[in-house]
Design an enzyme around this catalytic site. Structure first.
Site, mmCIF file in Angstrom:
data_model
loop_
_atom_site.group_PDB
_atom_site.id
_atom_site.type_symbol
_atom_site.label_atom_id
_atom_site.label_comp_id
_atom_site.label_asym_id
_atom_site.label_seq_id
_atom_site.Cartn_x
_atom_site.Cartn_y
_atom_site.Cartn_z
ATOM 1 N N TRP A 84 -92.418 -110.944 1.020
ATOM 2 C CA TRP A 84 -93.056 -111.862 0.556
ATOM 3 C C TRP A 84 -92.478 -112.547 -0.783
ATOM 4 O O TRP A 84 -92.408 -113.613 -0.824
ATOM 5 C CB TRP A 84 -94.799 -111.607 0.543
ATOM 6 C CG TRP A 84 -95.646 -112.988 0.401
ATOM 7 C CD1 TRP A 84 -96.675 -112.812 -0.318
ATOM 8 C CD2 TRP A 84 -95.477 -114.194 0.853
ATOM 9 N NE1 TRP A 84 -97.232 -114.183 -0.431
ATOM 10 C CE2 TRP A 84 -96.476 -114.995 0.482
ATOM 11 C CE3 TRP A 84 -94.540 -114.925 1.774
ATOM 12 C CZ2 TRP A 84 -96.833 -116.336 0.839
ATOM 13 C CZ3 TRP A 84 -94.954 -115.972 1.885
ATOM 14 C CH2 TRP A 84 -95.888 -116.736 1.695
ATOM 15 N N ARG A 136 -87.124 -101.908 -7.789
ATOM 16 C CA ARG A 136 -87.145 -100.795 -8.473
ATOM 17 C C ARG A 136 -85.825 -99.828 -8.360
ATOM 18 O O ARG A 136 -85.195 -99.087 -8.953
ATOM 19 C CB ARG A 136 -88.103 -99.880 -8.015
ATOM 20 C CG ARG A 136 -89.461 -100.214 -8.665
ATOM 21 C CD ARG A 136 -90.757 -99.313 -8.321
ATOM 22 N NE ARG A 136 -90.911 -99.423 -6.895
ATOM 23 C CZ ARG A 136 -91.357 -98.552 -6.179
ATOM 24 N NH1 ARG A 136 -91.872 -97.565 -6.838
ATOM 25 N NH2 ARG A 136 -91.587 -98.573 -4.628
ATOM 26 N N SER A 184 -99.095 -117.917 6.042
ATOM 27 C CA SER A 184 -97.722 -118.110 5.975
ATOM 28 C C SER A 184 -97.220 -116.637 5.864
ATOM 29 O O SER A 184 -97.030 -115.887 4.976
ATOM 30 C CB SER A 184 -97.657 -118.511 4.266
ATOM 31 O OG SER A 184 -98.480 -117.715 3.368
ATOM 32 N N LYS A 193 -109.503 -111.955 5.886
ATOM 33 C CA LYS A 193 -108.927 -112.085 7.240
ATOM 34 C C LYS A 193 -107.968 -111.010 7.797
ATOM 35 O O LYS A 193 -107.710 -110.865 8.849
ATOM 36 C CB LYS A 193 -108.084 -113.528 7.200
ATOM 37 C CG LYS A 193 -107.020 -113.681 6.233
ATOM 38 C CD LYS A 193 -105.709 -112.863 6.549
ATOM 39 C CE LYS A 193 -104.590 -112.963 5.381
ATOM 40 N NZ LYS A 193 -103.193 -112.586 5.972
ATOM 41 N N ASP A 206 -105.394 -119.150 7.672
ATOM 42 C CA ASP A 206 -104.856 -117.886 7.497
ATOM 43 C C ASP A 206 -105.645 -116.927 8.467
ATOM 44 O O ASP A 206 -104.610 -116.119 9.050
ATOM 45 C CB ASP A 206 -105.241 -117.312 5.999
ATOM 46 C CG ASP A 206 -103.914 -116.512 5.299
ATOM 47 O OD1 ASP A 206 -103.189 -116.281 6.493
ATOM 48 O OD2 ASP A 206 -104.228 -116.051 4.492
ATOM 49 N N SER A 218 -97.711 -110.209 12.354
ATOM 50 C CA SER A 218 -98.724 -109.830 11.480
ATOM 51 C C SER A 218 -98.749 -108.270 11.043
ATOM 52 O O SER A 218 -98.869 -107.490 12.408
ATOM 53 C CB SER A 218 -99.987 -110.480 11.606
ATOM 54 O OG SER A 218 -100.985 -109.691 11.148
ATOM 55 N N ASN A 263 -101.104 -106.346 9.967
ATOM 56 C CA ASN A 263 -102.282 -106.033 10.310
ATOM 57 C C ASN A 263 -102.756 -106.154 11.983
ATOM 58 O O ASN A 263 -103.285 -105.176 12.156
ATOM 59 C CB ASN A 263 -103.214 -106.994 9.647
ATOM 60 C CG ASN A 263 -103.338 -106.696 7.950
ATOM 61 O OD1 ASN A 263 -103.924 -105.823 7.581
ATOM 62 N ND2 ASN A 263 -102.595 -107.737 7.550
ATOM 63 N N GLU A 299 -102.389 -104.295 4.148
ATOM 64 C CA GLU A 299 -103.624 -104.511 3.286
ATOM 65 C C GLU A 299 -104.826 -104.485 4.140
ATOM 66 O O GLU A 299 -105.974 -104.062 3.397
ATOM 67 C CB GLU A 299 -103.358 -106.042 2.738
ATOM 68 C CG GLU A 299 -102.354 -105.862 1.640
ATOM 69 C CD GLU A 299 -102.455 -105.428 0.346
ATOM 70 O OE1 GLU A 299 -103.696 -104.730 0.000
ATOM 71 O OE2 GLU A 299 -101.991 -105.463 -0.619
#
Length: 345
Positions: free
Chosen positions: A12, A32, A139, A192, A245, A255, A257, A282
């Site tokens: 993202w 990193r 998005s 969502k 979303d 996705s 999720n 998430e």
């Protein structure tokens, strides 16, 4: 030319960096790992997160917060919620001016119930920030990086700052709307992910389109129910950060999720699924936070409750669905919700 520091070189953060670079910004992205820095700077790719995408030359990676932040008028935070506090504490040590902070993270912090903007406000002193703006909406990074038509919303308590960020990002591929309901935009973007886990789980169980449509619709009711109780504007959940979303996250194999829920629905244990995906999901963390909030505020969220039992208490996904379907009869139009809705009109 505006300089934007991007904290987070995942899919993202990299996709939004492409949008900013296309708009002529100088983009300094923090990574990193030195090998990732070298890949971005010399090969102009970030293959692990966005395969087959060539990055614009005006995206430059650094392994140092000081180099990334130097002279930046804007700082974009594109990190998993679990990493935000640690990163901000390191970032603040090197921040010697007052940029506008933008975040594009979608989640809630378990135990504290904090939204991302609240975490930022706690970790970055007012003397080191000009404001906080959230970017959210339907998005997928993969599509944004390919410059597929995408529409998002930016929200801030002050419309002027939302419009400033709108101007920073908007172009012919990436349309940006504004909103002043930051709370509602953040709640919609976070919750969502819970419903997307449920949609994937339903698909993994083979329940079909009827079940998923019902889950999405009643899921939106849960999102709005909690959001309005917390002080959000009801219409926010009919917009890009709400239903928009929700649609994209519940119906696409992009996705994470949805993919996580799908694997669980097929009988795979959560730890194994998360390990195999290699990226943050998430919705798992947010399910815990939302369940805690619902319990604390006595808000009815049956889908969230059943997912919590599946994810954290080992409940069978089929039993969870059976229990949802066997709940007592109720009316679709909730008088309490519409009382809250009418307060705004």
């Amino acid at each position: 030319m505006s300089k934007v520091a991007v904290i987070g070189a995942g899919s993202w953060g990299t996709a939004l960096s492409i949008v900013l670079a296309d708009n002529g910004c100088e983009v300094a992205i923090y990574a990193r790992r030195q090998e990732q820095v070298d890949e971005i700077n010399h090969q102009h790719t970030n293959h692990r997160y966005l395969p087959d995408i060539t990055l614009p030359a005006n995206i430059v990676a650094y392994p140092s917060y000081r180099q990334v932040l130097e002279g930046a008028q804007y700082v974009l935070i594109a990190l998993p919620t679990a990493a935000i506090r640690t990163a901000l504490r390191e970032m603040v040590k090197e921040l010697d001016h007052c940029p506008l902070l933008i975040h594009s993270s979608k989640g809630l912090e378990p135990d504290t119930y904090k939204r991302v903007s609240e975490m930022i406000a706690e970790e970055v002193p007012e003397s080191k920030r000009r404001g906080i703006v959230v970017l959210s909406g339907p998005s997928h990074a993969e599509e944004v990086s390919r410059r597929s038509p995408t529409t998002v919303v930016v929200a801030a308590p002050e419309l002027k700052q939302a419009e400033e960020v709108q101007d920073l990002f908007i172009n012919q591929h990436f349309r940006v709307y504004t909103n002043t309901d930051m709370l509602g935009v953040e709640i919609g973007g976070a919750l969502k992910n819970i419903i997307a886990l449920g949609a994937g789980l339903s698909d993994g169980l083979g329940y079909g389109d009827n079940a998923k449509a019902a889950l999405m619709t009643r899921g939106l009711t849960e999102i709005a129910r909690l959001g309005v109780q917390m002080g959000a504007h009801p219409l926010t959940f009919a917009g890009l950060a709400g239903v928009g979303d929700l649609i994209v996250t519940c119906t696409s194999r992009h996705s994470r999720n949805w993919r996580c829920g799908y694997a669980i629905g097929q009988g795979k244990p959560l730890n194994e699924v998360l390990q195999s995906m290699g990226m943050v999901v998430e919705g798992v963390r947010t399910t815990k936070a939302a369940y805690q909030i619902a319990q604390d505020k006595k808000v009815e969220m049956p889908i969230t409750k059943e997912l919590y039992h599946v994810l954290f208490e080992g409940k069978s996904p089929r039993q969870a669905v059976d229990d949802l379907m066997g709940r007592g009869r109720t009316h679709e139009m909730e008088s309490r919700f519409f009382d809250d809705f009418n307060r705004y009109f």
